[in-house]
Design a protein around this motif. Sequence first.
Motif, PDB file in Angstrom:
ATOM      1  N   LEU A  76       1.210  -1.107   0.121  1.00 26.86           N
ATOM      2  CA  LEU A  76       0.204   0.156   0.079  1.00 26.86           C
ATOM      3  C   LEU A  76       0.676   1.158   0.333  1.00 26.86           C
ATOM      4  O   LEU A  76       0.027   2.426  -0.806  1.00 26.86           O
ATOM      5  CB  LEU A  76      -0.643   0.207   1.577  1.00 26.86           C
ATOM      6  N   ALA A  77       1.936   0.805   0.248  1.00 29.33           N
ATOM      7  CA  ALA A  77       2.793   2.648   0.571  1.00 29.33           C
ATOM      8  C   ALA A  77       3.960   2.638  -0.788  1.00 29.33           C
ATOM      9  O   ALA A  77       3.592   3.546  -1.456  1.00 29.33           O
ATOM     10  CB  ALA A  77       4.285   2.098   1.537  1.00 29.33           C
ATOM     11  N   SER A  78       3.603   1.460  -1.805  1.00 32.15           N
ATOM     12  CA  SER A  78       3.868   1.153  -2.773  1.00 32.15           C
ATOM     13  C   SER A  78       3.059   1.931  -3.969  1.00 32.15           C
ATOM     14  O   SER A  78       3.375   2.912  -4.532  1.00 32.15           O
ATOM     15  CB  SER A  78       4.723   0.323  -3.769  1.00 32.15           C
ATOM     16  N   ALA A  79       2.151   1.784  -3.221  1.00 34.82           N
ATOM     17  CA  ALA A  79       0.867   2.780  -4.013  1.00 34.82           C
ATOM     18  C   ALA A  79       0.728   3.852  -3.793  1.00 34.82           C
ATOM     19  O   ALA A  79      -0.036   4.752  -4.859  1.00 34.82           O
ATOM     20  CB  ALA A  79      -0.492   2.081  -3.581  1.00 34.82           C
ATOM     21  N   GLU A  80       0.777   4.874  -2.793  1.00 37.94           N
ATOM     22  CA  GLU A  80       1.146   6.067  -2.139  1.00 37.94           C
ATOM     23  C   GLU A  80       1.543   6.543  -2.972  1.00 37.94           C
ATOM     24  O   GLU A  80       1.653   7.282  -3.605  1.00 37.94           O
ATOM     25  CB  GLU A  80       0.805   6.009  -0.959  1.00 37.94           C
ATOM     26  N   GLU A  81       2.950   6.161  -3.006  1.00 38.03           N
ATOM     27  CA  GLU A  81       4.184   6.357  -4.029  1.00 38.03           C
ATOM     28  C   GLU A  81       3.789   6.725  -5.464  1.00 38.03           C
ATOM     29  O   GLU A  81       3.672   7.650  -5.954  1.00 38.03           O
ATOM     30  CB  GLU A  81       5.431   5.769  -4.099  1.00 38.03           C
ATOM     31  N   MET A  82       3.325   5.091  -6.493  1.00 36.38           N
ATOM     32  CA  MET A  82       2.661   5.873  -7.527  1.00 36.38           C
ATOM     33  C   MET A  82       1.641   6.854  -7.005  1.00 36.38           C
ATOM     34  O   MET A  82       1.932   7.404  -8.390  1.00 36.38           O
ATOM     35  CB  MET A  82       1.859   4.125  -7.615  1.00 36.38           C
ATOM     36  N   ARG A  83       0.495   7.027  -6.726  1.00 41.37           N
ATOM     37  CA  ARG A  83      -1.309   8.009  -6.230  1.00 41.37           C
ATOM     38  C   ARG A  83       0.380   9.312  -6.608  1.00 41.37           C
ATOM     39  O   ARG A  83      -0.332  10.089  -7.133  1.00 41.37           O
ATOM     40  CB  ARG A  83      -1.279   7.750  -5.424  1.00 41.37           C
ATOM     41  N   LYS A  84       1.379   9.480  -5.824  1.00 41.93           N
ATOM     42  CA  LYS A  84       1.929  10.651  -5.872  1.00 41.93           C
ATOM     43  C   LYS A  84       2.882  11.145  -6.891  1.00 41.93           C
ATOM     44  O   LYS A  84       2.642  12.359  -7.514  1.00 41.93           O
ATOM     45  CB  LYS A  84       2.848  10.736  -4.513  1.00 41.93           C
ATOM     46  N   ALA A  85       3.228  10.180  -7.095  1.00 38.37           N
ATOM     47  CA  ALA A  85       4.427  10.428  -8.817  1.00 38.37           C
ATOM     48  C   ALA A  85       3.072  10.455  -9.771  1.00 38.37           C
ATOM     49  O   ALA A  85       3.115  11.519 -11.286  1.00 38.37           O
ATOM     50  CB  ALA A  85       5.024   9.041  -9.043  1.00 38.37           C
ATOM     51  N   ALA A  86       1.809  10.522 -10.189  1.00 37.64           N
ATOM     52  CA  ALA A  86       0.764  10.404 -10.861  1.00 37.64           C
ATOM     53  C   ALA A  86      -0.027  12.104 -11.108  1.00 37.64           C
ATOM     54  O   ALA A  86      -0.026  12.550 -11.399  1.00 37.64           O
ATOM     55  CB  ALA A  86      -0.256   9.030 -11.104  1.00 37.64           C
ATOM     56  N   GLY A  87       0.320  12.629  -9.456  1.00 39.69           N
ATOM     57  CA  GLY A  87      -0.149  13.177  -9.163  1.00 39.69           C
ATOM     58  C   GLY A  87      -2.158  13.255  -8.996  1.00 39.69           C
ATOM     59  O   GLY A  87      -3.088  14.255  -9.600  1.00 39.69           O
ATOM     60  N   LYS A  88      -2.334  12.472  -9.479  1.00 35.34           N
ATOM     61  CA  LYS A  88      -4.055  11.395  -9.384  1.00 35.34           C
ATOM     62  C   LYS A  88      -4.292  10.729  -7.736  1.00 35.34           C
ATOM     63  O   LYS A  88      -3.719  10.235  -7.079  1.00 35.34           O
ATOM     64  CB  LYS A  88      -4.258  11.235 -10.136  1.00 35.34           C
ATOM     65  N   LEU A  91      -5.790   6.035 -10.556  1.00 38.27           N
ATOM     66  CA  LEU A  91      -4.676   5.649 -11.453  1.00 38.27           C
ATOM     67  C   LEU A  91      -6.003   4.994 -12.596  1.00 38.27           C
ATOM     68  O   LEU A  91      -5.935   3.647 -12.250  1.00 38.27           O
ATOM     69  CB  LEU A  91      -3.618   5.215 -11.289  1.00 38.27           C
ATOM     70  N   THR A  92      -5.472   5.469 -13.553  1.00 38.84           N
ATOM     71  CA  THR A  92      -5.372   4.587 -15.328  1.00 38.84           C
ATOM     72  C   THR A  92      -4.607   3.521 -14.704  1.00 38.84           C
ATOM     73  O   THR A  92      -3.233   3.943 -14.495  1.00 38.84           O
ATOM     74  CB  THR A  92      -6.079   5.178 -16.284  1.00 38.84           C
ATOM     75  N   ASP A  93      -4.536   2.533 -16.397  1.00 37.43           N
ATOM     76  CA  ASP A  93      -2.882   1.892 -16.685  1.00 37.43           C
ATOM     77  C   ASP A  93      -2.311   2.719 -17.369  1.00 37.43           C
ATOM     78  O   ASP A  93      -1.196   2.535 -16.309  1.00 37.43           O
ATOM     79  CB  ASP A  93      -3.657   0.548 -17.262  1.00 37.43           C
ATOM     80  N   ARG A  94      -2.962   3.966 -18.182  1.00 37.98           N
ATOM     81  CA  ARG A  94      -2.363   4.670 -18.568  1.00 37.98           C
ATOM     82  C   ARG A  94      -1.039   6.046 -17.071  1.00 37.98           C
ATOM     83  O   ARG A  94      -0.231   6.384 -17.734  1.00 37.98           O
ATOM     84  CB  ARG A  94      -3.033   5.361 -19.264  1.00 37.98           C
ATOM     85  N   ASP A  95      -2.026   6.107 -16.809  1.00 34.24           N
ATOM     86  CA  ASP A  95      -1.582   7.300 -15.252  1.00 34.24           C
ATOM     87  C   ASP A  95      -0.484   6.528 -14.290  1.00 34.24           C
ATOM     88  O   ASP A  95       0.315   6.615 -14.540  1.00 34.24           O
ATOM     89  CB  ASP A  95      -2.269   7.612 -14.407  1.00 34.24           C
ATOM     90  N   ALA A  96      -0.940   5.109 -14.122  1.00 31.41           N
ATOM     91  CA  ALA A  96      -0.156   4.369 -13.720  1.00 31.41           C
ATOM     92  C   ALA A  96       1.342   3.569 -14.305  1.00 31.41           C
ATOM     93  O   ALA A  96       2.433   4.078 -14.072  1.00 31.41           O
ATOM     94  CB  ALA A  96      -0.373   2.882 -13.679  1.00 31.41           C
ATOM     95  N   GLU A  97       1.376   3.802 -16.253  1.00 27.25           N
ATOM     96  CA  GLU A  97       3.054   3.895 -16.505  1.00 27.25           C
ATOM     97  C   GLU A  97       3.613   5.143 -16.845  1.00 27.25           C
ATOM     98  O   GLU A  97       4.869   4.718 -17.088  1.00 27.25           O
ATOM     99  CB  GLU A  97       2.252   3.075 -18.049  1.00 27.25           C
ATOM    100  N   ARG A  98       2.483   6.085 -16.665  1.00 25.92           N
ATOM    101  CA  ARG A  98       3.250   7.807 -16.449  1.00 25.92           C
ATOM    102  C   ARG A  98       4.260   7.865 -15.708  1.00 25.92           C
ATOM    103  O   ARG A  98       5.330   8.184 -14.728  1.00 25.92           O
ATOM    104  CB  ARG A  98       2.176   8.828 -16.803  1.00 25.92           C
ATOM    105  N   ALA A  99       3.491   7.758 -14.023  1.00 26.51           N
ATOM    106  CA  ALA A  99       4.144   7.145 -12.850  1.00 26.51           C
ATOM    107  C   ALA A  99       5.003   6.211 -12.769  1.00 26.51           C
ATOM    108  O   ALA A  99       6.295   6.538 -12.281  1.00 26.51           O
ATOM    109  CB  ALA A  99       3.084   6.766 -11.643  1.00 26.51           C
TER     110      ALA A  99
END
Length: 286
Positions: A76-88, A91-99
């Motif tokens: 869940l901490a990794s998930a938060e890191e990805m959300r922070k990187a995406a700024g959302k 996340l969609t799959d495309r957002d996750a790829e950009r993150a």
Amino acid sequence: MLRWMFRLLLLGAAGLAIYWVYDMSQGTEIPDMNVPGDLAAAYAEAEAEVGVPWPYLAAWHENGDGYESLDRRQILASAEEMRKAAGKGRLTDRDAERALHSLIPEADAEQVIALARSYRWAASPLAESYLFPFDADQNVDYGDTWGDSRTYGGSRPHEGTDLFAAKGTPIRSVSDGRIVSKGWNELGGWRLTIMDDEYPQISFYYAHLERYAEEIQTGTKVKKGQIIGYVGDSGYGPEGTTGQFAPHLHFGVYVRESTWSPMREAINPYAFLRAWEAAQADGKEG
């Protein structure tokens, strides 16, 4: 008139052939399902509740240090890191790829994304509202039997998970789908294969049944949660053979590389079952 009909038939056949060639060219490599069963529910939670696509989280971990030292909190901490990187928030799959491109080196990101896309194709049901094949009040015992040695019919690895329960225990369909095969198989006994409605490249295989539920026929549409058969000990011999092993359900997951590919490949169902059972225990069944 007949000439025009013939031309239309030729055009239709040509169109189907072109689509088949295109579909085969878009084939996805079927991954080994390496997500550990004891982490499956945490990955499902990351997608369903936190809003981060689980295939990208799992692929990130799998391509890095692996799963060995992970726990729910770290996932869940990794998930938060990805959300922070995406700024959302979600996340969609495309957002996750950009993150991922912003979090790890480019070459690593491409490897992770390729694995994540194959998981999305082959294993999306892990985090969706599919059902454990037994009601919560049934006494069911199972472990990760994927790849275990089997000798009947020749030496071969086990392509599924065995769920042990009393003979006659009702079995539920884990998904909405259509029965694409039914009948006797020497290895599987009385068995069913159900093609998933949501992801038609995925089929669920139920084997060693004692008997089928009423109105279960090839081509029949079934609903998620519908009783499709009953636990038995059929198989390992000519039609009608029983008693060669303890009663259980053999549950398998098979995936096509592309929608119309004639070939199917087995992947390990254990993580799916653990995630669906956890959702059942938490009252989150769809």
